[in-house]
Design an enzyme around this catalytic site. Structure first.
Site, PDB file in Angstrom:
ATOM      1  CB  CYS A 197      -0.860   0.057   1.257  1.00  0.00           C
ATOM      2  SG  CYS A 197      -2.119  -1.209   1.328  1.00  0.00           S
ATOM      3  N   GLY A 253       0.149   0.113  -5.051  1.00  0.00           N
ATOM      4  CA  GLY A 253      -1.153  -0.544  -4.938  1.00  0.00           C
ATOM      5  C   GLY A 253      -2.076  -0.070  -6.030  1.00  0.00           C
ATOM      6  CG  ASN A 296       2.608   0.428   3.442  1.00  0.00           C
ATOM      7  OD1 ASN A 296       3.715   0.878   3.208  1.00  0.00           O
ATOM      8  ND2 ASN A 296       2.260  -0.767   3.032  1.00  0.00           N
ATOM      9  N   GLY A 297       1.017  -1.922   5.563  1.00  0.00           N
ATOM     10  CA  GLY A 297       1.683  -2.975   6.334  1.00  0.00           C
ATOM     11  C   GLY A 297       0.751  -4.118   6.618  1.00  0.00           C
ATOM     12  CB  CYS A 314      10.835  -4.332   3.884  1.00  0.00           C
ATOM     13  SG  CYS A 314      10.470  -5.344   2.442  1.00  0.00           S
ATOM     14  CE1 TYR A 361       8.560  -7.062  -8.256  1.00  0.00           C
ATOM     15  CE2 TYR A 361       7.217  -5.893  -6.681  1.00  0.00           C
ATOM     16  CZ  TYR A 361       7.324  -6.614  -7.837  1.00  0.00           C
ATOM     17  OH  TYR A 361       6.211  -6.887  -8.585  1.00  0.00           O
ATOM     18  CB  SER A 385      11.174  -5.027 -12.780  1.00  0.00           C
ATOM     19  OG  SER A 385      11.207  -6.050 -13.754  1.00  0.00           O
ATOM     20  CG  ASP A 421      13.162  -9.309 -13.731  1.00  0.00           C
ATOM     21  OD1 ASP A 421      12.974  -8.115 -13.388  1.00  0.00           O
ATOM     22  OD2 ASP A 421      12.236 -10.086 -13.954  1.00  0.00           O
ATOM     23  CG  ASP A 422      12.399  -7.035  -9.913  1.00  0.00           C
ATOM     24  OD1 ASP A 422      12.152  -8.115 -10.470  1.00  0.00           O
ATOM     25  OD2 ASP A 422      11.535  -6.192  -9.668  1.00  0.00           O
ATOM     26  CB  CYS A 444      12.859  -7.391   7.267  1.00  0.00           C
ATOM     27  SG  CYS A 444      11.896  -8.920   7.168  1.00  0.00           S
ATOM     28  CB  CYS A 456      10.990 -13.356   2.103  1.00  0.00           C
ATOM     29  SG  CYS A 456      11.765 -11.801   1.680  1.00  0.00           S
TER      30      CYS A 456
HETATM   31  S1  SF4 Z   1       9.781 -10.944   4.689  1.00  0.00           S
HETATM   32 FE1  SF4 Z   1      10.777 -10.140   2.837  1.00  0.00          FE
HETATM   33  S2  SF4 Z   1       9.202  -8.940   1.767  1.00  0.00           S
HETATM   34 FE2  SF4 Z   1       8.473  -9.315   3.863  1.00  0.00          FE
HETATM   35  S3  SF4 Z   1       9.092  -7.488   5.036  1.00  0.00           S
HETATM   36 FE3  SF4 Z   1      10.717  -9.004   5.264  1.00  0.00          FE
HETATM   37  S4  SF4 Z   1      12.152  -8.572   3.589  1.00  0.00           S
HETATM   38 FE4  SF4 Z   1      10.242  -7.524   3.148  1.00  0.00          FE
END
Ligand code: SF4
Length: 453
Positions: A6, A35, A108-109, A246, A252, A293, A355-356, A443, A446
């Site tokens: 968002c 978004g 947003n989140g 993030c 991205y 991208s 690509d990203d 973070c 993922c």
């Molecule tokens: S898990 Fe990945 S996409 Fe989600 S907030 Fe963490 S770094 Fe970002």
């Protein structure tokens, strides 16, 4: 394709102005990449509260019409649902009302402990209308405001209770109340508007568009309150040992012309492209971006490798958003309409395609196929984001392992599925180096499957 989460914006002007609607409209236009599902604007003025929102792009929801509405304060939101259904009820900004408290919120989140808080609030008589986690932030705020009788105190209580990612702007009386979760997962920044006003936005590019000036990022765990174009309070409420910005915003989500937490997104992507070139060392005729991208990564790759930067695919920028395509023949035609190869550049050539990220692998597979059909001798993929192996619970729409090809397959297997001659991913060390923020303050869940929350 990953859908962004968002975008939020809040504007406070010194006095009532008909410009307020245009400011919000153009800021949302600029944040459209975050978004595309719904958009909304809320403005407060002497006559009351004006809210307009709906499903679709900013240009569709507002029908290019400038509302002749005056006001000194307003907020806006563009949404892609990562929790809650995609319907008008879940469109933001959300009006939150209980007893004599009323305000409007844009978020947003993603709140991880949403269900527990919802249950608690409903037991206290709150009626939660939507299935979106954003509404519970508002109801929890009302509950804590009743106890503390102080906006900052209520936000501090919220920060103790909410788990997850939240960058929030609230329109409360004639104030903008903005705050960012203590881990700083999603971005939020503040800027100056001329002649006299302030803007809070998800990305600095929204401030640039309005000819404003980025002042700074809202700190993780900070609340900032604006009134009549001034900051009336700013307080760093929760300061944790580490942040959790993030990493995916840099590789991205965010626009390359944004600056997030002091880092230029463009420079980060260039740096990743350069690191990819140093690692991959592919014998090729040229480097080409996946439009749009991969562009910045590919420029970095070309500079570092010395290979020429040549386009091999042209994207049709006028193709609308998703729509249902009934049969295979039409689907293939649609891919070609969206992305057409430049056969003369491709035929007989060894190509590094940059690509990203690779999520499911379906887009990469299609693109490699297009290049091969256009005569490419070799197609080597270089990817700016390390393999995505684990879901995101903080506002990104890959929520199960099944959606991530790298969670099930190794690189050789992914290359085979996609039909590429090779795939080189940036490593976690590469992106940490390029973003230039301590690894412990990013973070990367993922990429690792290890979660801070
Ligand atoms: S898990 Fe990945 S996409 Fe989600 S907030 Fe963490 S770094 Fe970002």
């Amino acid at each position: 394709m990953i859908k962004e989460d968002c975008g939020v914006v809040g504007i406070s002007l010194q006095e009532d102005s008909p410009l307020i609607f245009d400011y919000l409209y153009y800021a949302l236009y600029t944040l459209q990449h975050r978004g595309q599902e719904s958009a909304g604007i809320a403005i407060n003025n002497k006559e009351g509260i004006f809210i307009q929102k709906g499903m679709g792009l900013v240009s569709e929801v507002f029908n290019k019409k400038r509302e002749s509405i005056k006001g000194d304060v307003g907020i806006g939101h563009v949404r892609y649902s990562t929790s809650g259904e995609s319907n008008l009820e879940n469109c933001q900004p959300s009006l939150i009302e209980k007893e004599d408290e009323l305000f409007i919120l844009a978020h947003n989140g993603n709140i991880v402990n949403y269900k527990i808080i919802k249950k608690e609030l409903e037991s206290k008589g709150h009626i939660i209308n939507s299935s979106s986690d954003s509404e519970i932030i508002g109801h929890l705020f009302i509950e804590r405001l009743k106890e503390t009788h102080d906006i900052t105190g209520a936000v501090a209580r919220l920060m103790e209770e909410l788990k997850g990612a939240y960058s929030v702007v609230m329109l409360y009386k004639n104030k903008i109340v903005a705050f960012r979760d203590p881990l700083g997962i999603r971005p939020l920044c503040i800027g100056e508007l001329y002649p006299k006003g302030l803007i809070i936005a998800s990305e600095s590019v929204a401030i640039d568009t309005l000819n404003g000036r980025l002042i700074r990022d809202i700190k993780p765990g900070e609340v900032v309150i604006l009134e009549f174009g001034n900051i009336i309070e700013e307080k760093h409420l929760v300061k944790l040992e580490h942040n959790s910005h993030c990493m995916f915003e840099y590789v991205y989500f965010a626009r390359p012309d944004s600056v997030i937490d002091g880092r230029s997104v463009y420079e980060v992507r260039m740096a990743i492209g350069k690191l990819l070139a140093q690692k991959a060392k592919i014998n090729a005729d040229f480097v080409s971006p996946m439009p749009d991208s991969g562009v910045t990564f590919a420029i970095g790759y070309a500079i570092s490798s010395g290979l020429p930067y040549i386009e091999s695919l042209i994207k049709n920028r006028y193709v609308g958003r998703t729509f249902i395509i009934p049969n295979q023949e039409e689907r293939e035609l649609m891919v070609k309409i969206k992305l057409n190869p430049i056969r003369n550049n491709i035929d007989g050539k060894r190509i590094v395609l940059v690509d990203d990220s690779i999520v499911r692998g379906t887009t990469s597979k299609r693109v490699v196929n297009i290049l091969r059909k256009a005569g490419a001798k070799e197609v080597h993929l270089c990817i700016g984001c390390p393999p995505l192996i684990s879901p995101c619970y903080f506002g990104v729409d890959f929520t199960t392992n099944d959606e991530l090809v790298a969670s099930q397959k190794n690189i050789a297997e992914i290359s085979k599925i996609i039909g590429a001659d090779s795939i080189t991913y940036a490593s976690i060390d590469d992106i940490v180096k390029a973003i230039n923020i301590e690894r412990d303050d990013l973070c990367i869940s993922c990429l690792t499957g290890i979660y801070h929350i």
